[in-house]
Design a protein around this motif. Structure first.
Motif, PDB file in Angstrom:
ATOM      1  N   LEU A   7       0.855  -1.190   0.000  1.00 42.76           N
ATOM      2  CA  LEU A   7       0.000   0.000   0.000  1.00 42.76           C
ATOM      3  C   LEU A   7       0.888   1.237   0.000  1.00 42.76           C
ATOM      4  CD1 LEU A   7      -2.655  -1.071   2.660  1.00 42.76           C
ATOM      5  CD2 LEU A   7      -2.941  -1.041   0.170  1.00 42.76           C
ATOM      6  N   THR A   8       0.602   2.172  -0.873  1.00 42.32           N
ATOM      7  CA  THR A   8       1.440   3.368  -0.972  1.00 42.32           C
ATOM      8  C   THR A   8       0.887   4.549  -0.184  1.00 42.32           C
ATOM      9  OG1 THR A   8       0.316   4.083  -2.995  1.00 42.32           O
ATOM     10  CG2 THR A   8       2.300   2.710  -3.249  1.00 42.32           C
ATOM     11  N   ARG A   9      -0.367   4.470   0.205  1.00 44.10           N
ATOM     12  CA  ARG A   9      -0.999   5.600   0.897  1.00 44.10           C
ATOM     13  C   ARG A   9      -1.139   5.332   2.391  1.00 44.10           C
ATOM     14  NH1 ARG A   9      -6.315   6.762  -2.493  1.00 44.10           N
ATOM     15  NH2 ARG A   9      -6.422   4.512  -2.581  1.00 44.10           N
ATOM     16  N   LEU A  50     -10.917   7.481   9.885  1.00 44.58           N
ATOM     17  CA  LEU A  50     -11.770   6.666   9.032  1.00 44.58           C
ATOM     18  C   LEU A  50     -11.433   6.936   7.564  1.00 44.58           C
ATOM     19  CD1 LEU A  50     -13.992   4.584   8.897  1.00 44.58           C
ATOM     20  CD2 LEU A  50     -15.663   6.426   9.032  1.00 44.58           C
ATOM     21  N   ASN A  51     -11.083   8.177   7.237  1.00 45.14           N
ATOM     22  CA  ASN A  51     -10.677   8.493   5.858  1.00 45.14           C
ATOM     23  C   ASN A  51      -9.410   7.739   5.468  1.00 45.14           C
ATOM     24  OD1 ASN A  51     -12.836  10.158   5.298  1.00 45.14           O
ATOM     25  ND2 ASN A  51     -11.768  12.020   5.881  1.00 45.14           N
ATOM     26  N   ASP A  52      -8.468   7.613   6.403  1.00 41.76           N
ATOM     27  CA  ASP A  52      -7.269   6.807   6.140  1.00 41.76           C
ATOM     28  C   ASP A  52      -7.678   5.375   5.823  1.00 41.76           C
ATOM     29  OD1 ASP A  52      -5.450   8.887   6.627  1.00 41.76           O
ATOM     30  OD2 ASP A  52      -5.205   8.339   8.737  1.00 41.76           O
ATOM     31  N   MET A  53      -8.539   4.822   6.657  1.00 38.68           N
ATOM     32  CA  MET A  53      -8.984   3.437   6.484  1.00 38.68           C
ATOM     33  C   MET A  53      -9.654   3.250   5.115  1.00 38.68           C
ATOM     34  SD  MET A  53      -9.107   0.422   7.864  1.00 38.68           S
ATOM     35  CE  MET A  53      -8.446   0.978   9.417  1.00 38.68           C
ATOM     36  N   LEU A  54     -10.471   4.200   4.720  1.00 44.55           N
ATOM     37  CA  LEU A  54     -11.147   4.113   3.427  1.00 44.55           C
ATOM     38  C   LEU A  54     -10.145   4.177   2.278  1.00 44.55           C
ATOM     39  CD1 LEU A  54     -14.270   6.323   4.186  1.00 44.55           C
ATOM     40  CD2 LEU A  54     -14.196   3.823   3.930  1.00 44.55           C
ATOM     41  N   ALA A  55      -9.119   5.011   2.402  1.00 50.39           N
ATOM     42  CA  ALA A  55      -8.086   5.101   1.366  1.00 50.39           C
ATOM     43  C   ALA A  55      -7.308   3.794   1.264  1.00 50.39           C
ATOM     44  CB  ALA A  55      -7.145   6.272   1.664  1.00 50.39           C
ATOM     45  N   TRP A  56      -7.004   3.195   2.413  1.00 48.49           N
ATOM     46  CA  TRP A  56      -6.277   1.918   2.399  1.00 48.49           C
ATOM     47  C   TRP A  56      -7.111   0.832   1.751  1.00 48.49           C
ATOM     48  CZ3 TRP A  56      -5.096   2.205   8.333  1.00 48.49           C
ATOM     49  CH2 TRP A  56      -4.256   3.297   8.585  1.00 48.49           C
ATOM     50  N   ARG A  57      -8.400   0.793   2.085  1.00 46.34           N
ATOM     51  CA  ARG A  57      -9.295  -0.204   1.491  1.00 46.34           C
ATOM     52  C   ARG A  57      -9.400   0.003  -0.023  1.00 46.34           C
ATOM     53  NH1 ARG A  57     -12.778  -3.563   3.482  1.00 46.34           N
ATOM     54  NH2 ARG A  57     -14.287  -3.160   1.851  1.00 46.34           N
ATOM     55  N   ASP A  58      -9.484   1.258  -0.441  1.00 42.57           N
ATOM     56  CA  ASP A  58      -9.594   1.590  -1.859  1.00 42.57           C
ATOM     57  C   ASP A  58      -8.389   1.051  -2.631  1.00 42.57           C
ATOM     58  OD1 ASP A  58     -10.805   3.071  -4.113  1.00 42.57           O
ATOM     59  OD2 ASP A  58      -9.114   4.450  -3.851  1.00 42.57           O
ATOM     60  N   GLU A  59      -7.207   1.277  -2.090  1.00 45.37           N
ATOM     61  CA  GLU A  59      -5.997   0.788  -2.754  1.00 45.37           C
ATOM     62  C   GLU A  59      -5.900  -0.736  -2.644  1.00 45.37           C
ATOM     63  OE1 GLU A  59      -1.231   1.742  -3.088  1.00 45.37           O
ATOM     64  OE2 GLU A  59      -2.344   2.557  -1.380  1.00 45.37           O
ATOM     65  N   ALA A  60      -6.267  -1.301  -1.509  1.00 46.04           N
ATOM     66  CA  ALA A  60      -6.224  -2.756  -1.325  1.00 46.04           C
ATOM     67  C   ALA A  60      -7.144  -3.456  -2.319  1.00 46.04           C
ATOM     68  CB  ALA A  60      -6.598  -3.127   0.109  1.00 46.04           C
ATOM     69  N   LEU A  61      -8.312  -2.901  -2.563  1.00 46.56           N
ATOM     70  CA  LEU A  61      -9.227  -3.489  -3.543  1.00 46.56           C
ATOM     71  C   LEU A  61      -8.580  -3.515  -4.918  1.00 46.56           C
ATOM     72  CD1 LEU A  61     -12.556  -1.894  -2.334  1.00 46.56           C
ATOM     73  CD2 LEU A  61     -12.110  -4.349  -2.507  1.00 46.56           C
ATOM     74  N   MET A  62      -7.899  -2.421  -5.277  1.00 45.70           N
ATOM     75  CA  MET A  62      -7.231  -2.366  -6.575  1.00 45.70           C
ATOM     76  C   MET A  62      -6.102  -3.394  -6.636  1.00 45.70           C
ATOM     77  SD  MET A  62      -5.343   0.825  -8.454  1.00 45.70           S
ATOM     78  CE  MET A  62      -3.882   0.735  -7.427  1.00 45.70           C
ATOM     79  N   ILE A  81      -4.047   6.568 -11.097  1.00 48.37           N
ATOM     80  CA  ILE A  81      -5.094   5.683 -10.585  1.00 48.37           C
ATOM     81  C   ILE A  81      -4.548   5.024  -9.333  1.00 48.37           C
ATOM     82  CG2 ILE A  81      -6.611   3.735 -11.102  1.00 48.37           C
ATOM     83  CD1 ILE A  81      -6.106   4.412 -14.111  1.00 48.37           C
ATOM     84  N   GLU A  82      -4.851   5.612  -8.183  1.00 48.60           N
ATOM     85  CA  GLU A  82      -4.265   5.134  -6.934  1.00 48.60           C
ATOM     86  C   GLU A  82      -5.145   4.151  -6.182  1.00 48.60           C
ATOM     87  OE1 GLU A  82      -2.994   8.425  -4.577  1.00 48.60           O
ATOM     88  OE2 GLU A  82      -1.317   8.836  -5.907  1.00 48.60           O
ATOM     89  N   GLY A  83      -6.346   3.953  -6.651  1.00 47.36           N
ATOM     90  CA  GLY A  83      -7.245   3.030  -5.977  1.00 47.36           C
ATOM     91  C   GLY A  83      -8.443   2.712  -6.846  1.00 47.36           C
ATOM     92  N   LEU A  84      -9.287   1.862  -6.326  1.00 43.66           N
ATOM     93  CA  LEU A  84     -10.463   1.424  -7.061  1.00 43.66           C
ATOM     94  C   LEU A  84     -11.380   2.600  -7.397  1.00 43.66           C
ATOM     95  CD1 LEU A  84     -11.670  -1.328  -8.032  1.00 43.66           C
ATOM     96  CD2 LEU A  84     -13.175  -1.158  -6.058  1.00 43.66           C
ATOM     97  N   GLY A  85     -11.509   3.543  -6.479  1.00 41.74           N
ATOM     98  CA  GLY A  85     -12.372   4.705  -6.719  1.00 41.74           C
ATOM     99  C   GLY A  85     -11.951   5.499  -7.942  1.00 41.74           C
ATOM    100  N   ALA A  86     -10.643   5.671  -8.118  1.00 39.76           N
ATOM    101  CA  ALA A  86     -10.136   6.410  -9.281  1.00 39.76           C
ATOM    102  C   ALA A  86     -10.421   5.645 -10.574  1.00 39.76           C
ATOM    103  CB  ALA A  86      -8.644   6.677  -9.131  1.00 39.76           C
ATOM    104  N   LEU A  87     -10.322   4.322 -10.521  1.00 36.75           N
ATOM    105  CA  LEU A  87     -10.625   3.500 -11.691  1.00 36.75           C
ATOM    106  C   LEU A  87     -12.109   3.584 -12.040  1.00 36.75           C
ATOM    107  CD1 LEU A  87      -9.980   1.478 -13.890  1.00 36.75           C
ATOM    108  CD2 LEU A  87      -9.944  -0.319 -12.157  1.00 36.75           C
ATOM    109  N   LEU A  88     -12.947   3.588 -11.025  1.00 30.52           N
ATOM    110  CA  LEU A  88     -14.390   3.665 -11.261  1.00 30.52           C
ATOM    111  C   LEU A  88     -14.824   5.031 -11.798  1.00 30.52           C
ATOM    112  CD1 LEU A  88     -15.580   1.794  -8.059  1.00 30.52           C
ATOM    113  CD2 LEU A  88     -15.811   0.994 -10.430  1.00 30.52           C
ATOM    114  N   ALA A  89     -14.002   6.045 -11.570  1.00 25.47           N
ATOM    115  CA  ALA A  89     -14.363   7.413 -11.961  1.00 25.47           C
ATOM    116  C   ALA A  89     -14.072   7.728 -13.424  1.00 25.47           C
ATOM    117  CB  ALA A  89     -13.638   8.413 -11.061  1.00 25.47           C
TER     118      ALA A  89
END
Length: 129
Positions: A7-9, A50-62, A81-89
């Motif tokens: 994880l980079t973030r 919680l925002n940190d946790m969400l960012a980690w999950r986003d990258e982990a999913l990717m 594209i640092e995480g799943l959210g960026a890919l979905l966008a």
């Protein structure tokens, strides 16, 4: 499953605290932070937001996309594209072009159309995670 060190973030102190909680892989991170309550509990345990946790999950999913490794992670990061959210966008054409530019910067072959479409479709199935 990739180790959480990929994880980079995430700050090193949080990596250490997650390790003390027994969370060594991105798969374990996703499992122990599956619900909102579990995400908050883990964030509290490792003294993160919680925002940190969400960012980690986003990258982990990717990182857990099929056929995804260190080289792909670097290409995605170069593509912004640092995480799943960026890919979905972004749309598939933008995704394809961004990874082609990143591959060029890395002097590497871009992923095949089949692989791009696989990641694209898999991201959509993970959208609600």
């Amino acid at each position: 499953m990739p180790p959480i060190t990929e994880l980079t973030r995430i700050e090193p102190i949080h990596l250490q605290r997650l390790s003390h909680q027994g969370v060594f892989t991105t798969g374990l991170l996703l499992e122990v932070s599956e619900t909102g309550a579990r995400r908050q509990a883990l964030a509290d345990q490792v003294q993160a937001s919680l925002n940190d946790m969400l960012a980690w999950r986003d990258e982990a999913l990717m990182l857990n996309l099929a056929g995804f490794g260190a080289a792909e992670h670097e290409a995605f990061r170069l593509a912004g594209i640092e995480g799943l959210g960026a890919l979905l966008a972004i749309d598939l054409g933008t995704f394809r072009a961004a990874l082609a530019r990143a591959a060029q910067q890395l002097q590497a072959e871009p992923p095949s159309d089949l692989m791009l479409e696989t990641w694209w479709e898999q991201a959509r199935t993970l959208e609600d995670e």
